[in-house]
Scaffold this motif. Structure first.
Motif, short mmCIF file in Angstrom:
data_model
loop_
_atom_site.label_atom_id
_atom_site.label_comp_id
_atom_site.label_asym_id
_atom_site.label_seq_id
_atom_site.Cartn_x
_atom_site.Cartn_y
_atom_site.Cartn_z
N ALA A 148 0.73 -1.02 0.29
CA ALA A 148 -0.24 0.15 -0.10
C ALA A 148 0.97 1.28 -0.01
CB ALA A 148 -0.80 -0.35 0.78
N ILE A 149 2.07 1.36 0.66
CA ILE A 149 2.94 2.72 0.71
C ILE A 149 3.44 3.12 -0.38
CG2 ILE A 149 5.30 2.89 2.01
CD1 ILE A 149 3.14 4.20 3.12
N ALA A 150 3.86 1.24 -1.48
CA ALA A 150 4.29 1.54 -2.54
C ALA A 150 3.67 2.18 -3.68
CB ALA A 150 5.05 0.16 -2.98
N PHE A 151 2.17 1.80 -3.25
CA PHE A 151 1.85 2.12 -4.46
C PHE A 151 1.06 3.36 -4.80
CE2 PHE A 151 1.53 -2.28 -5.75
CZ PHE A 151 0.55 -2.23 -7.30
N ARG A 152 1.02 3.93 -3.12
CA ARG A 152 0.68 5.00 -2.81
C ARG A 152 1.98 6.40 -2.83
NH1 ARG A 152 -3.01 9.35 -2.32
NH2 ARG A 152 -2.03 10.49 -0.66
N SER A 153 2.70 6.25 -3.32
CA SER A 153 4.07 6.52 -3.46
C SER A 153 4.73 6.58 -4.97
CB SER A 153 5.25 5.87 -2.57
OG SER A 153 5.17 6.27 -1.20
N ILE A 154 3.61 5.71 -5.46
CA ILE A 154 4.29 6.40 -6.71
C ILE A 154 4.21 7.09 -7.91
CG2 ILE A 154 3.85 4.46 -9.35
CD1 ILE A 154 3.81 1.88 -7.96
N GLY A 155 3.05 7.57 -7.25
CA GLY A 155 2.77 8.87 -8.08
C GLY A 155 3.78 10.20 -7.62
N PHE A 156 3.74 10.18 -6.29
CA PHE A 156 4.69 10.95 -6.10
C PHE A 156 6.12 11.35 -6.51
CE2 PHE A 156 7.64 12.93 -2.52
CZ PHE A 156 6.85 13.54 -3.04
N VAL A 157 6.57 9.63 -6.65
CA VAL A 157 8.11 9.91 -6.94
C VAL A 157 8.14 9.95 -7.85
CG1 VAL A 157 10.52 8.39 -7.30
CG2 VAL A 157 8.87 8.12 -5.14
N GLY A 158 7.32 9.41 -9.06
CA GLY A 158 7.11 9.35 -10.66
C GLY A 158 7.23 10.73 -11.01
N LYS A 159 6.22 11.41 -10.65
CA LYS A 159 5.18 12.79 -10.73
C LYS A 159 7.17 14.01 -10.99
CE LYS A 159 2.81 17.09 -10.15
NZ LYS A 159 2.39 17.65 -11.53
N LEU A 160 7.48 14.00 -9.81
CA LEU A 160 8.76 14.90 -9.85
C LEU A 160 9.79 14.71 -9.86
CD1 LEU A 160 8.73 15.43 -5.29
CD2 LEU A 160 7.47 16.19 -7.09
N LEU A 161 10.44 13.26 -10.48
CA LEU A 161 11.71 12.58 -11.54
C LEU A 161 11.79 13.26 -12.06
CD1 LEU A 161 13.65 11.38 -11.75
CD2 LEU A 161 12.66 9.03 -11.64
N ALA A 162 9.79 12.59 -13.34
CA ALA A 162 9.41 13.09 -14.67
C ALA A 162 10.13 14.99 -14.89
CB ALA A 162 8.62 12.85 -14.99
N GLU A 163 9.52 15.54 -13.57
CA GLU A 163 9.14 17.10 -13.75
C GLU A 163 11.37 17.63 -13.87
OE1 GLU A 163 7.35 18.45 -10.51
OE2 GLU A 163 5.26 18.85 -11.55
N ALA A 164 12.22 16.75 -12.94
CA ALA A 164 13.60 17.01 -12.50
C ALA A 164 14.07 16.62 -14.40
CB ALA A 164 13.57 16.42 -11.67
N VAL A 165 13.11 15.36 -14.94
CA VAL A 165 14.63 14.76 -16.39
C VAL A 165 13.60 15.92 -16.88
CG1 VAL A 165 14.18 13.07 -17.35
CG2 VAL A 165 14.03 12.73 -15.65
N GLU A 166 12.68 16.68 -17.37
CA GLU A 166 12.45 17.38 -18.36
C GLU A 166 13.15 18.88 -18.44
OE1 GLU A 166 7.82 16.50 -19.20
OE2 GLU A 166 7.92 17.48 -17.58
N GLU A 167 13.65 19.21 -16.45
CA GLU A 167 13.95 20.61 -16.85
C GLU A 167 15.74 20.45 -16.67
OE1 GLU A 167 12.73 21.89 -12.81
OE2 GLU A 167 11.11 22.36 -13.45
#
Length: 267
Positions: A148-167
């Motif tokens: 449950a912790i893993a599935f809840r955290s995917i969105g948070f980590v993935g979104k911020l990582l994608a934004e960092a890569v795009e920048e």
């Protein structure tokens, strides 16, 4: 002899902007009024809330510290394990999804939108709801809480990582591409050095959040200190409840200190 002053008068907002601001403020006030009406606060409960709180605090004092070694300590360690393993699992799944969501890594719109859909779905469901779902699948215990912790955290980590890569700056990437570097080299040598500080910051921050969230998953049977807390509250063992709350508070503070110190050394 009278004359009129025809000099233009400066105004910060146009008439349309003032009307739009008024409409926004009016909508906010209406939303608050509507929410208060639908909450249906019972005045009798509100008036004596301070009395009930004082009575509850008296029942909790003094905390039953003898209860800590026998039950609380093991549940607290299990909570930390749930948060840590859940964070590691989330990061391992979020990295490929985050790269798929970054349009400068995968310039295919349908793949970007699919990855973003996964990230939004993960963030839109609360960790307690995920825990209820996985308790129904895997049964009560730490496994359900970890997933449950893993599935809840995917969105948070993935979104911020994608934004960092795009920048990330395109200069190093273009230089590597000009000398014929393969795609994995672009990631490891072009993007990774730029996003590495953000990556560790995101992972550590998420672990800090997961320590807090793991503490309540036991309320729905997903293991950890929340299970012990729920049991103590159901049996009205308020001195034990106080011990559990103090232990959770100390662990949260220590987790904050640990994350801060690690960030100073890594970032």
């Amino acid at each position: 002899m009278s004359h009129t002053n025809d000099a233009p008068r400066w105004q910060r907002f146009t008439r349309a902007q003032r009307l739009a601001r008024f409409a926004v403020y009016l909508a906010m006030v209406m939303a608050v009024v509507w929410s208060v009406q639908n909450v249906r606060v019972i005045p009798e409960f509100l008036y004596d809330a301070h009395t009930q709180m004082a009575d509850l605090l008296r029942r909790m004092w003094p905390p039953d510290m003898a209860y800590y070694p026998a039950t609380v300590h093991g549940a607290l360690i299990e909570t930390l394990h749930i948060a840590t393993l859940g964070t590691i699992l989330a990061v391992s799944m979020a990295v490929p999804i985050g790269l798929m969501a970054a349009n400068n890594i995968v310039p295919i719109r349908i793949v970007n939108e699919f990855a973003k859909l996964i990230l939004v779905a993960s963030r839109s469901v609360n960790s307690l709801v995920w825990a209820l779902l996985f308790v129904a699948i895997f049964g009560p215990g730490a496994l359900a809480g970890t997933i449950a912790i893993a599935f809840r955290s995917i969105g948070f980590v993935g979104k911020l990582l994608a934004e960092a890569v795009e920048e990330a700056s395109t200069g190093p990437v273009e230089a590597l591409r000009a000398v014929g570097a393969p795609w994995p080299a672009l990631l490891l040598k072009g993007y990774w050095p730029q996003v590495q500080p953000a990556f560790w910051s995101i992972a550590l921050f998420r672990w800090d959040i997961n320590v807090r969230e793991s503490a309540v998953l036991g309320l729905v049977g997903a293991g950890g200190i929340g299970l012990v807390l729920d049991s103590a509250m159901n049996f009205f063992q308020w001195t034990r409840v106080a011990t559990i709350l103090i232990a959770i508070f100390i662990v949260v503070i220590l987790a904050e200190i640990v994350v801060t110190q690690i960030r100073k050394r890594l970032i």
